[in-house]
Design a protein around this motif. Structure first.
Motif, PDB file in Angstrom:
ATOM      1  N   PRO A   1      38.891 -48.763  15.659  1.00 52.83           N
ATOM      2  CA  PRO A   1      37.807 -49.526  16.283  1.00 52.83           C
ATOM      3  C   PRO A   1      38.255 -50.099  17.629  1.00 52.83           C
ATOM      4  O   PRO A   1      39.375 -50.601  17.750  1.00 52.83           O
ATOM      5  CB  PRO A   1      37.537 -50.649  15.273  1.00 52.83           C
ATOM      6  N   ASP A   2      37.389 -50.022  18.638  1.00 53.06           N
ATOM      7  CA  ASP A   2      37.725 -50.555  19.959  1.00 53.06           C
ATOM      8  C   ASP A   2      38.126 -52.027  19.887  1.00 53.06           C
ATOM      9  O   ASP A   2      39.061 -52.461  20.568  1.00 53.06           O
ATOM     10  CB  ASP A   2      36.532 -50.403  20.916  1.00 53.06           C
ATOM     11  N   ALA A   3      37.436 -52.790  19.044  1.00 53.24           N
ATOM     12  CA  ALA A   3      37.685 -54.229  18.954  1.00 53.24           C
ATOM     13  C   ALA A   3      39.038 -54.552  18.334  1.00 53.24           C
ATOM     14  O   ALA A   3      39.513 -55.685  18.438  1.00 53.24           O
ATOM     15  CB  ALA A   3      36.578 -54.899  18.143  1.00 53.24           C
ATOM     16  N   ALA A   4      39.674 -53.567  17.699  1.00 53.35           N
ATOM     17  CA  ALA A   4      40.956 -53.813  17.032  1.00 53.35           C
ATOM     18  C   ALA A   4      42.143 -53.640  17.965  1.00 53.35           C
ATOM     19  O   ALA A   4      43.274 -53.910  17.575  1.00 53.35           O
ATOM     20  CB  ALA A   4      41.105 -52.873  15.836  1.00 53.35           C
ATOM     21  N   VAL A   5      41.895 -53.207  19.203  1.00 53.63           N
ATOM     22  CA  VAL A   5      42.972 -52.945  20.154  1.00 53.63           C
ATOM     23  C   VAL A   5      42.836 -53.895  21.342  1.00 53.63           C
ATOM     24  O   VAL A   5      41.778 -53.972  21.968  1.00 53.63           O
ATOM     25  CB  VAL A   5      42.926 -51.488  20.657  1.00 53.63           C
ATOM     26  N   ASN A   6      43.925 -54.623  21.667  1.00 50.91           N
ATOM     27  CA  ASN A   6      43.844 -55.554  22.791  1.00 50.91           C
ATOM     28  C   ASN A   6      44.157 -54.846  24.109  1.00 50.91           C
ATOM     29  O   ASN A   6      44.402 -53.636  24.151  1.00 50.91           O
ATOM     30  CB  ASN A   6      44.753 -56.771  22.566  1.00 50.91           C
ATOM     31  N   ALA A   7      44.169 -55.611  25.201  1.00 53.51           N
ATOM     32  CA  ALA A   7      44.352 -55.046  26.539  1.00 53.51           C
ATOM     33  C   ALA A   7      45.720 -54.399  26.723  1.00 53.51           C
ATOM     34  O   ALA A   7      45.908 -53.572  27.623  1.00 53.51           O
ATOM     35  CB  ALA A   7      44.146 -56.138  27.589  1.00 53.51           C
ATOM     36  N   LEU A   8      46.701 -54.775  25.876  1.00 54.08           N
ATOM     37  CA  LEU A   8      48.038 -54.206  25.956  1.00 54.08           C
ATOM     38  C   LEU A   8      48.210 -52.980  25.051  1.00 54.08           C
ATOM     39  O   LEU A   8      49.274 -52.370  25.012  1.00 54.08           O
ATOM     40  CB  LEU A   8      49.084 -55.262  25.566  1.00 54.08           C
ATOM     41  N   GLY A   9      47.147 -52.632  24.320  1.00 53.56           N
ATOM     42  CA  GLY A   9      47.235 -51.496  23.414  1.00 53.56           C
ATOM     43  C   GLY A   9      47.740 -51.847  22.032  1.00 53.56           C
ATOM     44  O   GLY A   9      48.041 -50.954  21.228  1.00 53.56           O
ATOM     45  N   GLN A  10      47.825 -53.135  21.720  1.00 48.01           N
ATOM     46  CA  GLN A  10      48.343 -53.571  20.425  1.00 48.01           C
ATOM     47  C   GLN A  10      47.220 -53.640  19.397  1.00 48.01           C
ATOM     48  O   GLN A  10      46.146 -54.175  19.668  1.00 48.01           O
ATOM     49  CB  GLN A  10      49.006 -54.939  20.558  1.00 48.01           C
ATOM     50  N   LEU A  11      47.488 -53.100  18.209  1.00 45.92           N
ATOM     51  CA  LEU A  11      46.514 -53.123  17.125  1.00 45.92           C
ATOM     52  C   LEU A  11      46.575 -54.441  16.366  1.00 45.92           C
ATOM     53  O   LEU A  11      47.652 -54.951  16.078  1.00 45.92           O
ATOM     54  CB  LEU A  11      46.787 -51.984  16.148  1.00 45.92           C
ATOM     55  N   ASP A  12      45.414 -54.983  16.040  1.00 54.83           N
ATOM     56  CA  ASP A  12      45.325 -56.197  15.238  1.00 54.83           C
ATOM     57  C   ASP A  12      45.166 -55.794  13.784  1.00 54.83           C
ATOM     58  O   ASP A  12      44.060 -55.512  13.323  1.00 54.83           O
ATOM     59  CB  ASP A  12      44.133 -57.036  15.693  1.00 54.83           C
ATOM     60  N   MET A  13      46.276 -55.726  13.047  1.00 51.54           N
ATOM     61  CA  MET A  13      46.232 -55.285  11.660  1.00 51.54           C
ATOM     62  C   MET A  13      45.464 -56.250  10.760  1.00 51.54           C
ATOM     63  O   MET A  13      44.839 -55.838   9.783  1.00 51.54           O
ATOM     64  CB  MET A  13      47.649 -55.101  11.124  1.00 51.54           C
ATOM     65  N   ALA A  14      45.526 -57.538  11.081  1.00 55.93           N
ATOM     66  CA  ALA A  14      44.764 -58.512  10.297  1.00 55.93           C
ATOM     67  C   ALA A  14      43.270 -58.315  10.524  1.00 55.93           C
ATOM     68  O   ALA A  14      42.462 -58.448   9.600  1.00 55.93           O
ATOM     69  CB  ALA A  14      45.176 -59.932  10.671  1.00 55.93           C
TER      70      ALA A  14
END
Length: 209
Positions: A162-175
Motif C-alpha cells: 500500500p502507498d500509505a505504508a511507505v514513507n518518503a525514505l522508502g521505509q515500510l511501516d510494519m505496524a
C-alpha cells in the motif's frame, strides 16, 4: 536457566524443540505460495525469510529437509522458478498457522484454509490477497545446509505494498499494515514501532551514560 550443550541434549525432545526454536527471538511471519507445472496452487507459512541484499534485491529462506515424499513448496519452486512471499497480517494468523499441516500432495491450502489467491502483473505464482506486503520471487539458487535443510535464494521480481505504508525514505511501516511475528513454532506477536534512528556515522554517536 543455564544449560551446557550436553544438558540441552538430555532435555525432553519436545521441550528442547520448543526452547531452541524460541531462542532466536521473534521472526517475520510470511506465507510462501507456489503453483505447480500442472496448475495446482500451494501455500505454507515460514518464519525464516531474511534480507540478503538490495542491489540486486534478494531474499532467502530456509526449507526443511526434503523427505522421500516431498511436499509441494520446494518442488514447485525448483520446477517453475517462481514463488511469492506474503506478509501475514494479524487478521490472518489462525488460517496462516494451519497451512503448516501436512496435506496430501496436490491438495491446496488456499482451498482448505479458505485463503484468497490473487494474481498480479502476469506473475506465474499466486499471491495471498489478504496480505498487505506481497513479493514475487524468482528462484536463484538452493544452498544445502549442514543439517539437511536448504537455503533458498531468490531475486525480487515484483513488489506490491500500500502507498500509505511507505514513507518518503522508502521505509515500510510494519505496524501500519498489522504485521506479525512468530516466536518458536506457534506463538504469534503483534508489531509496534518503538523508535526510528538515523544512519550511524562514527562522529554522530551520542555520549551514552
Amino acid at each position: 536457566m543455564q544449560l551446557q550443550k550436553e544438558e540441552l541434549e538430555k532435555l525432553d525432545r519436545k521441550y528442547r524443540l520448543n526452547l531452541i526454536n524460541s531462542i532466536s527471538g521473534i521472526k517475520p511471519a510470511n506465507l510462501i505460495a507456489t503453483k505447480s507445472v500442472d496448475q495446482k496452487e500451494n501455500v505454507a507459512i515460514f518464519s525464516s525469510v531474511v534480507h540478503l541484499g538490495s542491489d540486486p534485491a534478494q531474499l532467502g529462506f530456509v526449507m526443511r529437509p526434503q523427505s522421500e515424499v516431498p511436499r509441494d513448496t520446494y518442488p514447485n519452486i525448483v520446477e517453475t522458478g517462481c514463488y511469492t512471499i506474503n506478509q501475514v497480517p494479524e487478521s490472518l494468523i489462525k488460517k496462516a498457522h494451519y497451512t503448516s499441516a501436512k496435506l496430501k500432495k496436490g491438495d491446496s491450502e488456499f482451498a482448505r484454509m479458505k485463503l484468497q489467491q490473487e494474481y498480479i502483473g502476469g506473475f506465474y505464482a499466486p499471491f495471498v490477497k489478504e496480505s498487505q506486503i506481497k513479493i514475487g520471487m524468482k528462484h536463484l539458487e538452493s544452498i544445502p545446509l549442514p543439517n539437511g535443510c536448504i537455503f533458498v535464494v531468490g531475486t525480487v521480481e515484483l513488489l506490491a505494498v500500500p502507498d500509505a505504508a511507505v514513507n518518503a525514505l522508502g521505509q515500510l511501516d510494519m505496524a501500519g499494515v498489522s504485521g506479525v511475528g512468530i516466536s518458536g513454532l506457534n506463538s504469534y506477536y503483534g508489531l509496534s514501532r518503538l523508535d526510528t534512528f538515523p544512519y550511524v556515522r562514527e562522529g554522530e554517536i551520542p555520549d551514552f551514560e
